[in-house]
Write a protein that holds these residues in place. Sequence first.
Motif, PDB file in Angstrom:
ATOM      1  N   ILE A   1       2.509  -1.896  -9.354  1.00  0.00           N
ATOM      2  CA  ILE A   1       1.319  -2.181  -8.549  1.00  0.00           C
ATOM      3  C   ILE A   1       0.201  -1.248  -8.999  1.00  0.00           C
ATOM      4  CG2 ILE A   1       0.318  -2.206  -6.239  1.00  0.00           C
ATOM      5  CD1 ILE A   1       3.153  -2.772  -5.156  1.00  0.00           C
ATOM      6  N   GLU A   2      -0.933  -1.830  -9.401  1.00  0.00           N
ATOM      7  CA  GLU A   2      -2.081  -1.042  -9.858  1.00  0.00           C
ATOM      8  C   GLU A   2      -3.192  -0.970  -8.822  1.00  0.00           C
ATOM      9  OE1 GLU A   2      -3.333  -2.495 -13.672  1.00  0.00           O
ATOM     10  OE2 GLU A   2      -1.717  -1.404 -14.650  1.00  0.00           O
ATOM     11  N   HIS A   3      -3.256  -1.964  -7.942  1.00  0.00           N
ATOM     12  CA  HIS A   3      -4.305  -1.985  -6.917  1.00  0.00           C
ATOM     13  C   HIS A   3      -3.877  -2.942  -5.818  1.00  0.00           C
ATOM     14  CE1 HIS A   3      -8.261  -2.005  -5.068  1.00  0.00           C
ATOM     15  NE2 HIS A   3      -8.199  -3.314  -5.042  1.00  0.00           N
ATOM     16  N   VAL A   4      -4.225  -2.610  -4.569  1.00  0.00           N
ATOM     17  CA  VAL A   4      -3.957  -3.505  -3.451  1.00  0.00           C
ATOM     18  C   VAL A   4      -5.270  -3.783  -2.732  1.00  0.00           C
ATOM     19  CG1 VAL A   4      -2.711  -3.852  -1.285  1.00  0.00           C
ATOM     20  CG2 VAL A   4      -1.626  -2.583  -3.151  1.00  0.00           C
ATOM     21  N   ASP A   5      -5.614  -5.063  -2.612  1.00  0.00           N
ATOM     22  CA  ASP A   5      -6.789  -5.515  -1.876  1.00  0.00           C
ATOM     23  C   ASP A   5      -6.297  -5.913  -0.482  1.00  0.00           C
ATOM     24  OD1 ASP A   5      -8.857  -6.925  -0.704  1.00  0.00           O
ATOM     25  OD2 ASP A   5      -9.317  -8.128  -2.482  1.00  0.00           O
ATOM     26  N   GLN A   6      -6.393  -4.957   0.441  1.00  0.00           N
ATOM     27  CA  GLN A   6      -5.829  -5.164   1.778  1.00  0.00           C
ATOM     28  C   GLN A   6      -6.524  -6.288   2.531  1.00  0.00           C
ATOM     29  OE1 GLN A   6      -4.751  -1.602   4.060  1.00  0.00           O
ATOM     30  NE2 GLN A   6      -5.448  -0.411   2.295  1.00  0.00           N
ATOM     31  N   GLN A   7      -7.828  -6.413   2.389  1.00  0.00           N
ATOM     32  CA  GLN A   7      -8.574  -7.440   3.121  1.00  0.00           C
ATOM     33  C   GLN A   7      -8.146  -8.853   2.745  1.00  0.00           C
ATOM     34  OE1 GLN A   7     -12.758  -6.058   2.494  1.00  0.00           O
ATOM     35  NE2 GLN A   7     -12.912  -6.646   4.626  1.00  0.00           N
ATOM     36  N   ASN A   8      -7.858  -9.071   1.471  1.00  0.00           N
ATOM     37  CA  ASN A   8      -7.525 -10.405   0.995  1.00  0.00           C
ATOM     38  C   ASN A   8      -6.035 -10.618   0.764  1.00  0.00           C
ATOM     39  OD1 ASN A   8     -10.262 -11.453   0.848  1.00  0.00           O
ATOM     40  ND2 ASN A   8     -10.551  -9.962  -0.789  1.00  0.00           N
ATOM     41  N   GLY A   9      -5.217  -9.575   0.984  1.00  0.00           N
ATOM     42  CA  GLY A   9      -3.778  -9.709   0.809  1.00  0.00           C
ATOM     43  C   GLY A   9      -3.371  -9.931  -0.630  1.00  0.00           C
ATOM     44  N   MET A  10      -4.126  -9.338  -1.560  1.00  0.00           N
ATOM     45  CA  MET A  10      -3.873  -9.514  -2.982  1.00  0.00           C
ATOM     46  C   MET A  10      -3.507  -8.175  -3.625  1.00  0.00           C
ATOM     47  SD  MET A  10      -4.524 -12.770  -3.396  1.00  0.00           S
ATOM     48  CE  MET A  10      -4.871 -13.118  -5.100  1.00  0.00           C
TER      49      MET A  10
ATOM     50  N   GLN B   1      -1.927  -9.116 -13.714  1.00  0.00           N
ATOM     51  CA  GLN B   1      -2.168 -10.324 -12.932  1.00  0.00           C
ATOM     52  C   GLN B   1      -2.570  -9.918 -11.526  1.00  0.00           C
ATOM     53  OE1 GLN B   1       1.028 -13.191 -12.833  1.00  0.00           O
ATOM     54  NE2 GLN B   1       1.665 -12.692 -14.912  1.00  0.00           N
ATOM     55  N   THR B   2      -3.408 -10.724 -10.904  1.00  0.00           N
ATOM     56  CA  THR B   2      -3.741 -10.527  -9.497  1.00  0.00           C
ATOM     57  C   THR B   2      -3.051 -11.645  -8.732  1.00  0.00           C
ATOM     58  OG1 THR B   2      -5.834  -9.497 -10.065  1.00  0.00           O
ATOM     59  CG2 THR B   2      -5.618 -10.332  -7.819  1.00  0.00           C
ATOM     60  N   VAL B   3      -2.213 -11.244  -7.791  1.00  0.00           N
ATOM     61  CA  VAL B   3      -1.379 -12.206  -7.070  1.00  0.00           C
ATOM     62  C   VAL B   3      -1.392 -11.911  -5.571  1.00  0.00           C
ATOM     63  CG1 VAL B   3       0.159 -12.529  -9.053  1.00  0.00           C
ATOM     64  CG2 VAL B   3       0.718 -10.810  -7.344  1.00  0.00           C
ATOM     65  N   LYS B   4      -0.974 -12.888  -4.779  1.00  0.00           N
ATOM     66  CA  LYS B   4      -0.805 -12.650  -3.342  1.00  0.00           C
ATOM     67  C   LYS B   4       0.335 -11.658  -3.151  1.00  0.00           C
ATOM     68  CE  LYS B   4      -2.504 -16.677  -1.017  1.00  0.00           C
ATOM     69  NZ  LYS B   4      -3.104 -15.962   0.077  1.00  0.00           N
ATOM     70  N   VAL B   5       0.144 -10.706  -2.262  1.00  0.00           N
ATOM     71  CA  VAL B   5       1.142  -9.667  -2.009  1.00  0.00           C
ATOM     72  C   VAL B   5       2.472 -10.277  -1.578  1.00  0.00           C
ATOM     73  CG1 VAL B   5       1.704  -7.727  -0.489  1.00  0.00           C
ATOM     74  CG2 VAL B   5      -0.547  -7.877  -1.513  1.00  0.00           C
ATOM     75  N   ASP B   6       2.439 -11.388  -0.870  1.00  0.00           N
ATOM     76  CA  ASP B   6       3.704 -11.973  -0.395  1.00  0.00           C
ATOM     77  C   ASP B   6       4.556 -12.558  -1.514  1.00  0.00           C
ATOM     78  OD1 ASP B   6       2.353 -14.381  -0.904  1.00  0.00           O
ATOM     79  OD2 ASP B   6       2.245 -14.960   1.206  1.00  0.00           O
TER      80      ASP B   6
ATOM     81  N   VAL C   1       0.842  -1.203   0.000  1.00  0.00           N
ATOM     82  CA  VAL C   1       0.000   0.000   0.000  1.00  0.00           C
ATOM     83  C   VAL C   1       0.876   1.251   0.000  1.00  0.00           C
ATOM     84  CG1 VAL C   1      -1.663   1.342   1.356  1.00  0.00           C
ATOM     85  CG2 VAL C   1      -1.976  -1.120   1.075  1.00  0.00           C
ATOM     86  N   GLU C   2       1.935   1.259   0.805  1.00  0.00           N
ATOM     87  CA  GLU C   2       2.841   2.415   0.852  1.00  0.00           C
ATOM     88  C   GLU C   2       3.452   2.679  -0.522  1.00  0.00           C
ATOM     89  OE1 GLU C   2       5.740   1.473   3.824  1.00  0.00           O
ATOM     90  OE2 GLU C   2       4.300   1.639   5.467  1.00  0.00           O
ATOM     91  N   ILE C   3       3.903   1.630  -1.191  1.00  0.00           N
ATOM     92  CA  ILE C   3       4.501   1.787  -2.522  1.00  0.00           C
ATOM     93  C   ILE C   3       3.452   2.285  -3.501  1.00  0.00           C
ATOM     94  CG2 ILE C   3       5.477   0.521  -4.486  1.00  0.00           C
ATOM     95  CD1 ILE C   3       6.964  -1.218  -2.380  1.00  0.00           C
ATOM     96  N   PHE C   4       2.272   1.700  -3.474  1.00  0.00           N
ATOM     97  CA  PHE C   4       1.200   2.085  -4.388  1.00  0.00           C
ATOM     98  C   PHE C   4       0.822   3.554  -4.216  1.00  0.00           C
ATOM     99  CE2 PHE C   4      -3.443   2.495  -5.132  1.00  0.00           C
ATOM    100  CZ  PHE C   4      -3.423   2.347  -6.505  1.00  0.00           C
ATOM    101  N   GLU C   5       0.751   4.025  -2.983  1.00  0.00           N
ATOM    102  CA  GLU C   5       0.315   5.397  -2.706  1.00  0.00           C
ATOM    103  C   GLU C   5       1.435   6.429  -2.814  1.00  0.00           C
ATOM    104  OE1 GLU C   5      -1.588   5.069   1.112  1.00  0.00           O
ATOM    105  OE2 GLU C   5      -3.446   4.334   0.219  1.00  0.00           O
ATOM    106  N   SER C   6       2.673   5.985  -2.908  1.00  0.00           N
ATOM    107  CA  SER C   6       3.809   6.899  -2.941  1.00  0.00           C
ATOM    108  C   SER C   6       3.942   7.607  -4.289  1.00  0.00           C
ATOM    109  CB  SER C   6       5.097   6.123  -2.657  1.00  0.00           C
ATOM    110  OG  SER C   6       6.203   6.986  -2.767  1.00  0.00           O
ATOM    111  N   LYS C   7       4.435   8.838  -4.231  1.00  0.00           N
ATOM    112  CA  LYS C   7       4.738   9.565  -5.468  1.00  0.00           C
ATOM    113  C   LYS C   7       6.089   9.128  -6.021  1.00  0.00           C
ATOM    114  CE  LYS C   7       2.121  13.449  -4.002  1.00  0.00           C
ATOM    115  NZ  LYS C   7       1.284  14.334  -4.238  1.00  0.00           N
ATOM    116  N   ASP C   8       6.893   8.483  -5.177  1.00  0.00           N
ATOM    117  CA  ASP C   8       8.195   7.988  -5.606  1.00  0.00           C
ATOM    118  C   ASP C   8       8.021   6.681  -6.375  1.00  0.00           C
ATOM    119  OD1 ASP C   8       9.531  10.091  -4.317  1.00  0.00           O
ATOM    120  OD2 ASP C   8       9.515   8.995  -2.416  1.00  0.00           O
TER     121      ASP C   8
END
Length: 60
Positions: A27-36, A49-54, A7-14
Amino acid sequence: MDVQRAVEIFESKDTYKVKLEGEPVWIEHVDQQNGMATVQVGSRPTNTQTVKVDRLEEGE
């Protein structure tokens, strides 16, 4: 990578280097509830692709 860092990377301007199995991704989207995360692989916007964040790794 954990969900909070994704989420930090996705929301960062850097720009951060992120890889999925050694391939650079954006990263185009982070689904925090499901860890995807939905990621764009390479430079083609239609190649997502939609993948597990880990499965994501932050590169140097």
